[in-house]
Motif scaffolding. Structure first.
Motif, PDB file in Angstrom:
ATOM      1  N   GLY A  32     -10.312  -0.029   5.538  1.00 33.51           N
ATOM      2  CA  GLY A  32      -9.952   0.106   7.100  1.00 33.51           C
ATOM      3  C   GLY A  32      -8.784   1.200   6.977  1.00 33.51           C
ATOM      4  O   GLY A  32      -8.091   1.446   6.082  1.00 33.51           O
ATOM      5  N   GLY A  33      -8.722   1.755   8.156  1.00 30.09           N
ATOM      6  CA  GLY A  33      -7.678   2.896   8.450  1.00 30.09           C
ATOM      7  C   GLY A  33      -7.495   3.279   9.731  1.00 30.09           C
ATOM      8  O   GLY A  33      -7.898   2.392  10.824  1.00 30.09           O
ATOM      9  N   SER A  57       0.876  -0.999   0.077  1.00 32.54           N
ATOM     10  CA  SER A  57       0.139   0.122  -0.112  1.00 32.54           C
ATOM     11  C   SER A  57       0.881   1.130  -0.061  1.00 32.54           C
ATOM     12  O   SER A  57       2.115   0.964   0.419  1.00 32.54           O
ATOM     13  N   ALA A 116      -8.075   3.362   3.671  1.00 30.72           N
ATOM     14  CA  ALA A 116      -8.199   2.824   2.259  1.00 30.72           C
ATOM     15  C   ALA A 116      -9.173   1.743   2.234  1.00 30.72           C
ATOM     16  O   ALA A 116      -9.635   0.871   2.958  1.00 30.72           O
TER      17      ALA A 116
HETATM   18  N1  ASP Z   1      -2.558   1.544   4.297  1.00 33.40           N
HETATM   19  C1  ASP Z   1      -3.571   0.593   5.038  1.00 33.40           C
HETATM   20  C2  ASP Z   1      -4.047  -0.535   4.290  1.00 33.40           C
HETATM   21  O1  ASP Z   1      -3.735  -0.856   3.162  1.00 33.40           O
HETATM   22  C3  ASP Z   1      -4.791   1.583   5.172  1.00 33.40           C
HETATM   23  C4  ASP Z   1      -4.501   2.773   5.978  1.00 33.40           C
HETATM   24  O2  ASP Z   1      -4.462   2.626   7.137  1.00 33.40           O
HETATM   25  O3  ASP Z   1      -4.804   3.897   5.540  1.00 33.40           O
HETATM   26  O4  ASP Z   1      -4.726  -1.403   5.094  1.00 33.40           O
END
Ligand code: ASP
Length: 583
Positions: free
Chosen positions: A481-482, A195, A528
């Motif tokens: 989730g985030g 990500s 995300a």
């Molecule tokens: N990068 C995190 C994921 O891919 C999402 C986030 O925390 O914004 O699950």
């Protein structure tokens, strides 16, 4: 252009017009005096008519054309005698005056129909033919709409889309990385991003305030119906916000998508803590299209010499409303269901609350009717209901009951794919203990902020520390989730320490982010969403593959292009890679 109209737009209003259409032959019918061809393009199907009495030569020619030939055809729009109300073009046909075969086609290996006779593997091999099917095309149109409306909404909220790199540093935390060897830096490797997490945080430090990106992510994990090695996220980050702001902003996005993509307006999303979700549904992604919440029975059932319950850490059950009449066979099926290795329960206890008010259970030897009445009261059950109870180790038992609840939900028709129940799950634990490696892992990722009031517990009882982390769940599927992020170098260091990183390892892997924290990092957080999953849920499908133009199969292969594949010796030499000989 080679055509005046598409195959989806002509109606009775166009009667008498001379038109030219292009498309593929869906099917043809030879009725002796007349021949009909259904011509298909992306927009629909239009019937072409050839009349033996009118132009015999043309009619003969039409009869020689096979399925999936590509035609350019001209003629006059006429009213059909035999109308088809199911098709937008069903009132008309084209009386053909000329056809040009733009290309021929081999007989396709499966029928290009909604219900194709081709198996999945065959359709994947000829994915370009599969993509011609209306059902697949509709899925990709839905996906396009969801992406376009996402951009519309986020643009309107002042977000800007920024691209982040695909060749990045490998940080094997979380899933396994896909790696790419570097020719110019031999012996060194890039990774494909799982990500853009660290980059979006750096964009916040750079002052971009509101970022998003529809971005491909890569994770080298075992595949399932809801997982592909590459998948697309709606990746977002905001500065100077609280968790409340994030939840509101992205509930706004979700509502916008519900209305514009599937015309299904939704009310305010319920919020439930992780702890409650586990307690009431045995899952951190509960399907709340129906109730059937867990009821714990430890205090009601223990101490009656039934060893299974007396020895159990947890006795817990659900009330299947109106299932009191289930037959022996149905109950055996449910018992078999929970005993399957994937679910792993040792057995299932049931109580039938008969419509005459009597109670009958599978443990009558240990519990008399009066006692069973107390169970029924705990469940708030009424005559005609069925109580289903599991016992054992807490976590495992909750998981098993979660599966049973979903199964009963299916059987009772509570899980319709055109009904939607979104919710937020909040207050996730920060850490997760792993028995195998004997260390903590970040439940979300290492940049997630603990709840400020829980920070002191990092030193005393880290398992109990809650995070400012949240998931969006729709119909039992984790859609996104985030979290609110750590933006203080010392706290980030402490987090890495809790995760078992030495200072050196943390510095070598994430030094670029920690250093940036020393140059004025604002409070920030983000989220995300999985585009593929979101489309699948909106489209009422369990499989995300149906919503990806060119997906991989279960073994991670592109069966059409046959990838992955071996490299030539020359490529290996350039990369200075030596393959181990297979034994
Ligand atoms: N990068 C995190 C994921 O891919 C999402 C986030 O925390 O914004 O699950």
């Amino acid at each position: 252009m080679l055509r005046t109209h598409t195959c989806g737009e002509l109606t009775i209003k166009n009667a008498g017009e001379k038109v030219t259409l292009c498309g593929w032959i869906q099917r043809s019918r030879d009725l002796g005096g007349m021949t009909f061809i259904d011509l298909r393009d992306r927009y629909g199907i239009t019937q072409l008519a050839f009349n033996m009495d009118g132009n015999a030569a043309l009619c003969e020619k039409a009869r020689t054309l096979g399925r999936e030939f590509v035609l350019q055809t001209s003629g006059t729009v006429i009213e059909r005698s035999n109308k088809n109300p199911k098709m937008p073009t069903g009132d008309i046909e084209i009386l053909v005056e000329n056809i040009i075969v733009l290309n021929e086609s081999k007989l396709p290996p499966f029928t290009i129909e909604d219900n194709s006779d081709g198996g999945e593997e065959l359709r994947m091999k000829y994915r370009y033919l599969d993509l011609r099917r209306t059902v697949v095309k509709k899925n990709l149109e839905l996906r396009h709409k969801l992406s376009a409306e996402t951009r519309n909404y986020l643009n309107s909220q002042n977000f800007i889309e920024v691209e982040t790199p695909y060749l990045i540093k490998s940080t094997p935390e979380g899933a396994r990385d896909f790696v790419v060897p570097s020719r110019m830096n031999q012996g060194e490797f890039y990774a494909l991003p799982q990500s853009p997490q660290t980059f979006k945080q750096l964009l916040m430090i750079a002052g971009y305030d509101r970022y998003y990106q529809l971005v491909r992510c890569f994770r080298d994990e075992d595949l399932r119906a809801d997982r592909q090695p590459e998948f697309t996220q709606i990746d977002c980050e905001m500065s100077f916000i609280t968790q409340e702001d994030i939840l509101n902003t992205f509930e706004g996005l979700a509502k916008h998508l519900f209305t514009t993509v599937i015309n299904y307006p939704v009310k305010e999303f319920p919020r439930i803590s992780y702890a409650d979700a586990m307690k009431l549904y045995g899952s951190d992604k509960p399907d709340i299209r129906f109730g059937m919440k867990f009821v714990e029975l430890n205090t009601v059932v223990k101490g009656k010499n039934f060893k299974v319950f007396d020895d159990a850490e947890l006795v817990v059950g659900i009330c299947a409303e109106g299932c009191g009449e289930y037959s022996r066979k149905q109950l055996d099926e449910l018992t078999e269901f929970v005993k399957r290795p994937q679910i792993g329960a040792n057995g299932l206890v049931y109580v039938k609350y008969n419509s005459d008010g009597t109670l009958k259970s599978s443990v009558d030897k240990f519990y008399n009717e009066e006692e069973l009445k107390k169970w029924a009261e705990a469940f708030n059950a009424k005559p005609g209901d069925l109580l289903l109870v599991l016992a054992g180790k807490e976590e495992k038992t909750r998981k098993a009951l979660c599966e049973l609840r979903l199964e009963i939900g299916n059987r009772l028709g509570f899980r319709k794919s055109n009904v939607f129940a979104p919710l937020w799950v909040i207050d996730f634990p920060l850490l997760e203990w792993d028995e195998e490696t004997n260390r903590f892992y970040a439940k979300h990722h290492p940049f997630t902020s603990p709840k400020p009031e829980d920070i002191p517990m990092l030193d005393t009882n880290p398992v109990d520390v809650r995070a400012n982390a949240y998931d969006l769940v729709i119909n039992g599927v984790e859609i996104g989730g985030g979290s609110i992020r750590i933006y203080d170098k010392e706290l980030q260091k402490k987090m890495f320490k809790t995760l078992g990183f030495t200072d050196e390892l943390a510095q070598s892997q994430f030094g670029y982010l920690m250093n940036a924290f020393e140059y004025g990092a604002p409070p920030h957080g983000g989220i995300a969403f999985g585009v593929d999953r979101w489309c699948a849920v909106f489209g009422g499908s369990e499989s995300i593959r149906d919503f990806i133009a060119f997906p991989k199969n279960n073994a991670g292969r592109d069966v059409m292009a046959d990838a992955p594949s071996v490299l030539s010796q020359q490529q290996l030499d350039e990369l200075n890679l030596i393959l181990k000989q297979k034994a």
